[in-house]
Design a protein around this motif. Structure first.
Motif, PDB file in Angstrom:
ATOM      1  N   UNK A  69       0.653  -0.832   0.135  1.00  0.00           N
ATOM      2  CA  UNK A  69      -0.276  -0.134   0.026  1.00  0.00           C
ATOM      3  C   UNK A  69       0.883   1.247   0.056  1.00  0.00           C
ATOM      4  N   UNK A  70       2.403   0.924   0.443  1.00  0.00           N
ATOM      5  CA  UNK A  70       3.045   2.331   0.098  1.00  0.00           C
ATOM      6  C   UNK A  70       3.997   3.031  -1.057  1.00  0.00           C
ATOM      7  N   UNK A  71       3.683   1.045  -1.635  1.00  0.00           N
ATOM      8  CA  UNK A  71       4.985   1.643  -2.727  1.00  0.00           C
ATOM      9  C   UNK A  71       3.598   0.328  -3.929  1.00  0.00           C
ATOM     10  N   UNK A  72       3.496   0.813  -5.150  1.00  0.00           N
ATOM     11  CA  UNK A  72       2.236  -0.297  -5.491  1.00  0.00           C
ATOM     12  C   UNK A  72       3.854  -0.670  -6.698  1.00  0.00           C
ATOM     13  N   UNK A  73       4.844   0.344  -6.986  1.00  0.00           N
ATOM     14  CA  UNK A  73       5.348  -0.590  -7.202  1.00  0.00           C
ATOM     15  C   UNK A  73       6.248  -1.654  -7.177  1.00  0.00           C
ATOM     16  N   UNK A  74       6.364  -1.584  -5.946  1.00  0.00           N
ATOM     17  CA  UNK A  74       6.781  -2.950  -4.754  1.00  0.00           C
ATOM     18  C   UNK A  74       5.323  -4.073  -5.673  1.00  0.00           C
ATOM     19  N   UNK A  75       4.914  -4.200  -5.611  1.00  0.00           N
ATOM     20  CA  UNK A  75       3.818  -5.329  -6.558  1.00  0.00           C
ATOM     21  C   UNK A  75       3.974  -5.816  -4.780  1.00  0.00           C
ATOM     22  N   UNK A  76       4.020  -7.185  -4.486  1.00  0.00           N
ATOM     23  CA  UNK A  76       3.690  -7.936  -3.673  1.00  0.00           C
ATOM     24  C   UNK A  76       4.674  -8.784  -2.963  1.00  0.00           C
ATOM     25  N   UNK A  77       5.354  -9.168  -4.022  1.00  0.00           N
ATOM     26  CA  UNK A  77       7.080  -9.462  -3.459  1.00  0.00           C
ATOM     27  C   UNK A  77       7.875  -7.945  -3.756  1.00  0.00           C
ATOM     28  N   UNK A  78       8.522  -7.015  -3.561  1.00  0.00           N
ATOM     29  CA  UNK A  78       9.011  -5.703  -3.673  1.00  0.00           C
ATOM     30  C   UNK A  78       9.630  -5.610  -2.840  1.00  0.00           C
ATOM     31  N   UNK A  79      10.932  -5.510  -2.201  1.00  0.00           N
ATOM     32  CA  UNK A  79      11.053  -4.831  -1.107  1.00  0.00           C
ATOM     33  C   UNK A  79      11.203  -5.706  -0.131  1.00  0.00           C
ATOM     34  N   UNK A  80      12.264  -6.836   0.087  1.00  0.00           N
ATOM     35  CA  UNK A  80      12.385  -7.595   1.769  1.00  0.00           C
ATOM     36  C   UNK A  80      13.776  -6.747   2.824  1.00  0.00           C
ATOM     37  N   UNK A  81      12.524  -7.122   3.881  1.00  0.00           N
ATOM     38  CA  UNK A  81      12.427  -6.541   5.146  1.00  0.00           C
ATOM     39  C   UNK A  81      13.751  -7.520   5.246  1.00  0.00           C
ATOM     40  N   UNK A  82      13.053  -8.721   5.682  1.00  0.00           N
ATOM     41  CA  UNK A  82      14.061  -9.547   6.700  1.00  0.00           C
ATOM     42  C   UNK A  82      14.000 -10.883   6.602  1.00  0.00           C
ATOM     43  N   UNK A  83      15.315 -11.515   6.523  1.00  0.00           N
ATOM     44  CA  UNK A  83      14.491 -13.523   6.115  1.00  0.00           C
ATOM     45  C   UNK A  83      15.753 -13.721   7.395  1.00  0.00           C
ATOM     46  N   UNK A  84      15.406 -15.262   7.292  1.00  0.00           N
ATOM     47  CA  UNK A  84      15.281 -15.870   8.365  1.00  0.00           C
ATOM     48  C   UNK A  84      15.533 -17.096   8.379  1.00  0.00           C
ATOM     49  N   UNK A  85      17.039 -18.389   9.008  1.00  0.00           N
ATOM     50  CA  UNK A  85      16.923 -19.105   8.481  1.00  0.00           C
ATOM     51  C   UNK A  85      17.234 -20.181   9.917  1.00  0.00           C
ATOM     52  N   UNK A  86      16.011 -20.794  10.251  1.00  0.00           N
ATOM     53  CA  UNK A  86      15.538 -21.356  11.737  1.00  0.00           C
ATOM     54  C   UNK A  86      15.901 -23.630  11.218  1.00  0.00           C
ATOM     55  N   UNK A  87      15.038 -23.771  12.573  1.00  0.00           N
ATOM     56  CA  UNK A  87      15.362 -25.465  12.240  1.00  0.00           C
ATOM     57  C   UNK A  87      13.968 -25.842  13.138  1.00  0.00           C
ATOM     58  N   UNK A  88      12.968 -26.676  12.584  1.00  0.00           N
ATOM     59  CA  UNK A  88      11.750 -27.333  12.598  1.00  0.00           C
ATOM     60  C   UNK A  88      12.569 -28.767  14.163  1.00  0.00           C
ATOM     61  N   UNK A  89      11.112 -28.604  14.198  1.00  0.00           N
ATOM     62  CA  UNK A  89      11.258 -29.935  15.625  1.00  0.00           C
ATOM     63  C   UNK A  89      11.887 -31.214  14.958  1.00  0.00           C
ATOM     64  N   UNK A  90      11.871 -31.321  13.386  1.00  0.00           N
ATOM     65  CA  UNK A  90      11.778 -33.237  12.850  1.00  0.00           C
ATOM     66  C   UNK A  90      13.554 -32.164  12.325  1.00  0.00           C
ATOM     67  N   UNK A  91      14.237 -31.398  12.573  1.00  0.00           N
ATOM     68  CA  UNK A  91      15.220 -30.134  11.744  1.00  0.00           C
ATOM     69  C   UNK A  91      15.229 -30.333  10.278  1.00  0.00           C
ATOM     70  N   UNK A  92      14.356 -30.374  10.382  1.00  0.00           N
ATOM     71  CA  UNK A  92      14.637 -29.639   8.678  1.00  0.00           C
ATOM     72  C   UNK A  92      14.873 -28.221   8.602  1.00  0.00           C
ATOM     73  N   UNK A  93      15.045 -27.632   7.256  1.00  0.00           N
ATOM     74  CA  UNK A  93      15.541 -26.283   7.650  1.00  0.00           C
ATOM     75  C   UNK A  93      14.355 -25.847   7.361  1.00  0.00           C
TER      76      UNK A  93
END
Length: 149
Positions: free
Chosen positions: A98-122
């Motif tokens: 809503x702040x920048x229509x040029x970013x559409x749906x998946x523009x401008x990554x804010x942050x990302x993380x890698x974690x583990x599930x209980x089953x030790x999947x990424x």
């Protein structure tokens, strides 16, 4: 996702031995999170997502799912390519920015993380400024760069 980058790094340190070395190095690499690094996922824009159910004639009922995410680097000078193999599940949620229509749906990554599930999947979670997100649960994650020449 963690409230702060330092809390995330603390989690990663606690579980360091549970991650493949290359995934741990990607996850804690400050240049993959730094606002000013051309290698950062922050402020990149989604170019494409490809989901493959890899099948062939000898194993048509046992697909080997993979996902490839291509991001336009924040300086528009490279593609950053995320390749997920042994995919167990994924979720893609889109919302218009809503702040920048040029970013559409998946523009401008804010942050990302890698974690583990209980089953030790990424699990790799990507949050966009638009409140869209992508999360992939998988056995392995590779990050490649393709600079423009």
């Amino acid at each position: 996702m963690y409230e702060s980058f330092s809390a995330y790094i603390e989690y990663m340190e606690e579980h360091k031995d549970d991650f493949p070395v290359h995934v741990y190095e990607f996850a804690v690499d400050v240049n993959r999170h730094n606002l000013d690094s051309p290698h950062s996922l922050h402020d990149t824009w989604l170019t494409s997502i490809t989901v493959k159910e890899n099948r062939n004639g000898t194993r048509p009922f046992c697909p080997v799912p993979t996902i490839e995410v291509v991001l336009l680097g924040q300086n528009h000078d490279r593609d950053i390519i995320l390749i997920y193999s042994g995919v167990e599940s994924y979720n893609i949620k889109g919302a218009g920015n809503v702040y920048n229509r040029a970013d559409s749906f998946q523009g401008d990554i804010e942050r990302h993380e890698v974690r583990l599930t209980r089953e030790k999947y990424l699990i790799h979670e990507i949050a966009f400024s638009s409140k869209s997100n992508i999360s992939v649960v998988c056995k392995d994650l590779q990050c490649l760069e393709r600079p423009y020449t």
